[in-house]
Structures are given as C-alpha cells and as structure tokens.
Design a protein around this motif. Structure first.
Motif, PDB file in Angstrom:
ATOM      1  N   LYS A  25       1.046  -1.106  -0.023  1.00 29.16           N
ATOM      2  CA  LYS A  25       0.067   0.245   0.005  1.00 29.16           C
ATOM      3  C   LYS A  25       0.865   1.397   0.119  1.00 29.16           C
ATOM      4  O   LYS A  25       0.652   2.243  -0.848  1.00 29.16           O
ATOM      5  N   ARG A  26       1.801   1.379   0.907  1.00 31.84           N
ATOM      6  CA  ARG A  26       2.903   2.413   1.043  1.00 31.84           C
ATOM      7  C   ARG A  26       3.523   2.527  -0.515  1.00 31.84           C
ATOM      8  O   ARG A  26       3.759   3.679  -0.958  1.00 31.84           O
ATOM      9  N   ILE A  27       3.753   1.403  -1.279  1.00 32.51           N
ATOM     10  CA  ILE A  27       4.564   1.623  -2.546  1.00 32.51           C
ATOM     11  C   ILE A  27       3.336   2.310  -3.568  1.00 32.51           C
ATOM     12  O   ILE A  27       3.678   3.145  -4.184  1.00 32.51           O
ATOM     13  N   ILE A  28       2.280   1.861  -3.568  1.00 34.86           N
ATOM     14  CA  ILE A  28       1.531   2.451  -4.753  1.00 34.86           C
ATOM     15  C   ILE A  28       0.931   3.620  -4.408  1.00 34.86           C
ATOM     16  O   ILE A  28       0.466   4.500  -5.373  1.00 34.86           O
ATOM     17  N   THR A  29       0.897   4.130  -3.300  1.00 35.74           N
ATOM     18  CA  THR A  29       0.621   5.283  -2.814  1.00 35.74           C
ATOM     19  C   THR A  29       1.535   6.436  -2.584  1.00 35.74           C
ATOM     20  O   THR A  29       1.221   7.716  -2.247  1.00 35.74           O
ATOM     21  N   HIS A  30       2.996   6.116  -2.739  1.00 35.12           N
ATOM     22  CA  HIS A  30       3.896   6.809  -2.497  1.00 35.12           C
ATOM     23  C   HIS A  30       3.919   8.021  -3.628  1.00 35.12           C
ATOM     24  O   HIS A  30       3.776   7.639  -4.765  1.00 35.12           O
ATOM     25  N   LYS A  41       6.064   9.739  -4.756  1.00 31.82           N
ATOM     26  CA  LYS A  41       7.207   9.497  -5.901  1.00 31.82           C
ATOM     27  C   LYS A  41       6.750   8.432  -6.904  1.00 31.82           C
ATOM     28  O   LYS A  41       7.559   8.262  -7.847  1.00 31.82           O
ATOM     29  N   LEU A  42       5.751   7.617  -6.718  1.00 30.63           N
ATOM     30  CA  LEU A  42       5.550   6.370  -7.377  1.00 30.63           C
ATOM     31  C   LEU A  42       3.924   6.352  -8.020  1.00 30.63           C
ATOM     32  O   LEU A  42       3.797   5.694  -8.843  1.00 30.63           O
ATOM     33  N   CYS A  43       3.295   7.013  -7.205  1.00 29.58           N
ATOM     34  CA  CYS A  43       1.725   6.785  -7.413  1.00 29.58           C
ATOM     35  C   CYS A  43       1.228   7.022  -8.908  1.00 29.58           C
ATOM     36  O   CYS A  43       0.164   6.385  -9.304  1.00 29.58           O
ATOM     37  N   HIS A  44       2.172   7.731  -9.785  1.00 27.69           N
ATOM     38  CA  HIS A  44       1.572   8.444 -10.968  1.00 27.69           C
ATOM     39  C   HIS A  44       2.149   7.033 -11.822  1.00 27.69           C
ATOM     40  O   HIS A  44       1.740   6.935 -13.094  1.00 27.69           O
ATOM     41  N   LEU A  45       3.231   5.981 -11.458  1.00 30.99           N
ATOM     42  CA  LEU A  45       3.560   5.000 -12.436  1.00 30.99           C
ATOM     43  C   LEU A  45       2.573   4.110 -13.082  1.00 30.99           C
ATOM     44  O   LEU A  45       1.794   3.848 -11.938  1.00 30.99           O
ATOM     45  N   PRO A  46       2.755   3.492 -13.879  1.00 29.90           N
ATOM     46  CA  PRO A  46       2.141   2.233 -14.068  1.00 29.90           C
ATOM     47  C   PRO A  46       2.858   0.962 -13.352  1.00 29.90           C
ATOM     48  O   PRO A  46       3.882   0.781 -13.477  1.00 29.90           O
ATOM     49  N   PHE A  47       1.865   0.169 -12.762  1.00 37.52           N
ATOM     50  CA  PHE A  47       2.277  -0.948 -12.028  1.00 37.52           C
ATOM     51  C   PHE A  47       1.792  -2.344 -12.580  1.00 37.52           C
ATOM     52  O   PHE A  47       0.412  -2.184 -13.226  1.00 37.52           O
ATOM     53  N   PHE A  48       2.526  -3.085 -12.688  1.00 41.88           N
ATOM     54  CA  PHE A  48       2.276  -4.451 -13.678  1.00 41.88           C
ATOM     55  C   PHE A  48       2.480  -5.553 -12.574  1.00 41.88           C
ATOM     56  O   PHE A  48       3.378  -5.809 -11.933  1.00 41.88           O
ATOM     57  N   LEU A  49       1.224  -6.366 -12.385  1.00 41.05           N
ATOM     58  CA  LEU A  49       1.494  -7.828 -11.705  1.00 41.05           C
ATOM     59  C   LEU A  49       2.192  -8.845 -12.308  1.00 41.05           C
ATOM     60  O   LEU A  49       1.679  -8.870 -13.450  1.00 41.05           O
ATOM     61  N   GLU A  50       2.960  -9.229 -11.612  1.00 39.29           N
ATOM     62  CA  GLU A  50       3.404 -10.687 -12.246  1.00 39.29           C
ATOM     63  C   GLU A  50       3.462 -11.549 -10.942  1.00 39.29           C
ATOM     64  O   GLU A  50       4.368 -12.430 -10.876  1.00 39.29           O
ATOM     65  N   THR A  51       2.398 -11.685 -10.367  1.00 42.63           N
ATOM     66  CA  THR A  51       2.047 -12.336  -9.425  1.00 42.63           C
ATOM     67  C   THR A  51       1.444 -13.896  -9.843  1.00 42.63           C
ATOM     68  O   THR A  51       0.970 -14.144 -10.985  1.00 42.63           O
ATOM     69  N   PRO A  52       1.490 -15.021  -9.346  1.00 49.64           N
ATOM     70  CA  PRO A  52       1.200 -16.236  -9.643  1.00 49.64           C
ATOM     71  C   PRO A  52      -0.378 -16.664  -9.443  1.00 49.64           C
ATOM     72  O   PRO A  52      -0.887 -16.845  -8.428  1.00 49.64           O
ATOM     73  N   LYS A 103      -8.728  -0.142  -4.016  1.00 45.23           N
ATOM     74  CA  LYS A 103      -9.375   0.161  -2.885  1.00 45.23           C
ATOM     75  C   LYS A 103      -8.504   0.841  -1.860  1.00 45.23           C
ATOM     76  O   LYS A 103      -8.794   1.734  -1.248  1.00 45.23           O
ATOM     77  N   LEU A 104      -7.370   0.158  -1.821  1.00 46.72           N
ATOM     78  CA  LEU A 104      -6.105   0.833  -0.761  1.00 46.72           C
ATOM     79  C   LEU A 104      -5.843   2.119  -1.430  1.00 46.72           C
ATOM     80  O   LEU A 104      -5.390   3.176  -0.600  1.00 46.72           O
ATOM     81  N   TYR A 105      -5.696   2.074  -2.843  1.00 47.21           N
ATOM     82  CA  TYR A 105      -5.279   3.340  -3.370  1.00 47.21           C
ATOM     83  C   TYR A 105      -6.128   4.527  -3.012  1.00 47.21           C
ATOM     84  O   TYR A 105      -5.667   5.669  -2.508  1.00 47.21           O
ATOM     85  N   SER A 106      -7.576   4.281  -3.126  1.00 47.63           N
ATOM     86  CA  SER A 106      -8.464   5.149  -2.889  1.00 47.63           C
ATOM     87  C   SER A 106      -8.507   5.664  -1.471  1.00 47.63           C
ATOM     88  O   SER A 106      -9.187   6.648  -1.193  1.00 47.63           O
ATOM     89  N   GLU A 107      -7.959   4.883  -0.635  1.00 52.95           N
ATOM     90  CA  GLU A 107      -7.985   5.193   0.784  1.00 52.95           C
ATOM     91  C   GLU A 107      -7.025   6.314   1.105  1.00 52.95           C
ATOM     92  O   GLU A 107      -7.036   7.071   2.044  1.00 52.95           O
ATOM     93  N   VAL A 108      -5.894   6.591  -0.026  1.00 54.49           N
ATOM     94  CA  VAL A 108      -4.782   7.488   0.417  1.00 54.49           C
ATOM     95  C   VAL A 108      -4.924   8.580  -0.678  1.00 54.49           C
ATOM     96  O   VAL A 108      -4.946   9.639  -0.255  1.00 54.49           O
ATOM     97  N   ILE A 109      -5.421   8.381  -1.698  1.00 46.43           N
ATOM     98  CA  ILE A 109      -5.076   9.486  -2.872  1.00 46.43           C
ATOM     99  C   ILE A 109      -6.544   9.765  -3.586  1.00 46.43           C
ATOM    100  O   ILE A 109      -7.432   9.028  -3.788  1.00 46.43           O
TER     101      ILE A 109
END
Ligand code: FE
Ligand code: FE
Ligand code: ZN
Length: 279
Positions: free
Chosen positions: A240-245, A247-258, A273-279
């Motif tokens: 949550k801190r990463i996606i809402t930081h 310096k980072l929150c404007h970047l595109p995020f790509f999931l490579e999760t299993p 949902k986590l993003y909308s709680e902060v930004i």
C-alpha cells in the motif's frame, strides 16, 4: 487513478489483451513479445494493432509494457548467445513501433563468471546497436534479484549501463518490488531511503514502471520467487505504501504474481481500494 494491469498471454493478439484488461479492472498490461522458449513471434496483425491503438487511446489506457524473453542473455560469454539477443531485441524494437510510445523491458543479463564489468560492457554494447534515436519506444532495464551472476542487482550497475549508452534518453528503469527486496533494498522498512538512493544514483526521472509483486522469500535472499499480493514477505502494508507513495503513485504498476485472470482481478480491486483510501 491507479494505473494497473497484469501480465497477460499475447497468443490471441492485442485487442484480446485490451479486453481482458478491462475485464479484470485494469488500464494497462504486460505481455511477452515472443515465446521465451524457441523465440517464435506471432506475425503482426495490422488490423488488430490499428484497432488496439484506437481503442486504448479512446479508453485512456496507460502505457503498456512489452517484456523481452527472459531466456535471452545479452552479456553471455558466448558470442553466439549475445548475437541471438541482439537479433531478437532489434526485431522486437522494430515491432514495437506498430504500438508506438510504449515500453520494452528486458533483463540486463548474467555475466556467467566473466565478472560484472565485462557483463555491463556487453549489455551496453548491445543497447548501442539496437537503440535508434528516432524510435518512440523507451527501453527499460529491470532491477534484478541478483540470483547467480545476474547484473542489474544494484542501482550502481544500472547506472553504469545507462552511462555507456549513447542514446540513453531512450533508456529507463522498471523496478520489480520482489527483486529489489531480494537484492537487499529494504522497501518494507525504509521505502523513502531506497527511493532516495535510487534518485541519487539513477535519477527518479528514469523510473518508468513498477513490477508489483510480493516475494516468497525473506529480505536479501537473491531467489526471485514472486508471491501473491499481501501473501509474501513484503506484505500488504508495504505494498500500500508503494502504490500510494507520492514519488511512485503516478507510475504504471504491473502484476507478475502467480495468478490466473480471476486472481489478478481480485488483486486489482484490492489495490484500487487501498489506493483510494490515500489518494
Ligand atoms: Fe522480468
Ligand atoms: Fe519482473
Ligand atoms: Zn522475477
């Protein structure tokens, strides 16, 4: 708005990936440019690509990310293997111009015992052959976990590669959260400190995309095993801190999760949902 997507199969073409992205609630995606084994690439379907370019513009997609085959090794000790990497990346970059202004990510390679200096030089040499001043694609070096003799395990190594490339205005970085944590950058307890180091060594303006993965292994383990969001050693609070930081929150995020598509859909809705709680 959170720019997010998942790694999708390219086997049914670009429009199919755009539709799948909407189904799972994303606005971007990553795909392999070709089969990692055998390196076969699908022929470009001009109609599909034209529809895709128009559709993603209308729908306001974020930049999409192509991923080179991870089996390439641009800094192999064998000339034949380096030549293959050169050929494939040259062809990939040419094909990327059908979907202009997007990103192309690759693994800087493994020096296989030759030493990091030589590895860095080979990778930069390859980039100097494939990067053209008039291309619209930005090429991203991926931050690596440092398993085996991987280069790109430190910000310093990435900086060295960038410095050796003539047209390095076309070069950026994709930060993989699982990999940097594995490599020894503590984004769980000291995200600000890691970003400050990134900024002073590489420059945050080079950071173009994030591979958003949790990790199956503890800090600094150099293993590179991705885990589902919130189920690994990074944990949901750090993510949550990463996606809402700021310096980072404007970047595109790509999931490579299993995950399959439904798992990605679940992670995307959680992250939004986590993003909308902060930004
Ligand atoms: Fe990768
Ligand atoms: Fe990655
Ligand atoms: Zn990985």
């Amino acid at each position: 708005m959170l720019n997010i997507g998942a790694h999708l199969s390219a086997s049914k073409g670009f429009m199919n990936m755009a539709k799948q992205t909407e189904e799972i609630g994303g606005n971007t995606f990553q795909f392999f440019t070709r089969n990692p084994r055998g390196f076969a690439a699908k022929d470009i379907d001009i109609k599909d690509v034209e529809r895709f370019n128009e559709y993603t513009r209308e729908k306001g997609f974020a930049k999409i990310l192509a991923h080179a085959p991870y089996t390439l090794n641009p800094c192999s000790a064998e000339e034949r293997v380096r030549e293959l990497a050169l050929m494939i990346m040259e062809d990939d970059i040419k094909r990327m111009e059908y979907i202009p202004d997007n990103y192309y990510n690759f693994h800087p390679g493994s020096h296989v015992g030759q030493g990091e200096e030589l590895g860095i030089n080979f990778t930069a040499e390859l980039l100097n052959k494939v990067v053209k001043p008039d291309q619209t694609t930005t090429i991203l070096l991926e931050t690596m976990a440092g398993k085996g003799s991987e280069i790109g395990r430190s910000f310093e190594q990435l900086r060295q590669i960038i410095d050796l490339v003539e047209h390095n205005e076309k070069i950026g970085v994709c930060l993989d959260t699982c990999h940097v944590y594995d490599a020894g950058y503590d984004i769980v307890n000291d995200l600000d400190g890691v970003l400050d180091r990134f900024d002073s060594i590489i420059g945050l303006s080079r950071l173009k995309a994030i591979h958003l993965n949790d990790s199956k292994n503890p800090f600094e383990s150099h293993k590179d095993r991705h885990e589902k969001i919130g189920e690994g050693s990074l944990g949901i609070d750090a993510i949550k801190r990463i996606i809402t930081h700021p310096k980072l929150c404007h970047l595109p995020f790509f999931l490579e999760t299993p995950n399959e598509l439904d798992g990605y859909a679940h992670e995307i809705s959680l992250l939004k949902k986590l993003y909308s709680e902060v930004i």
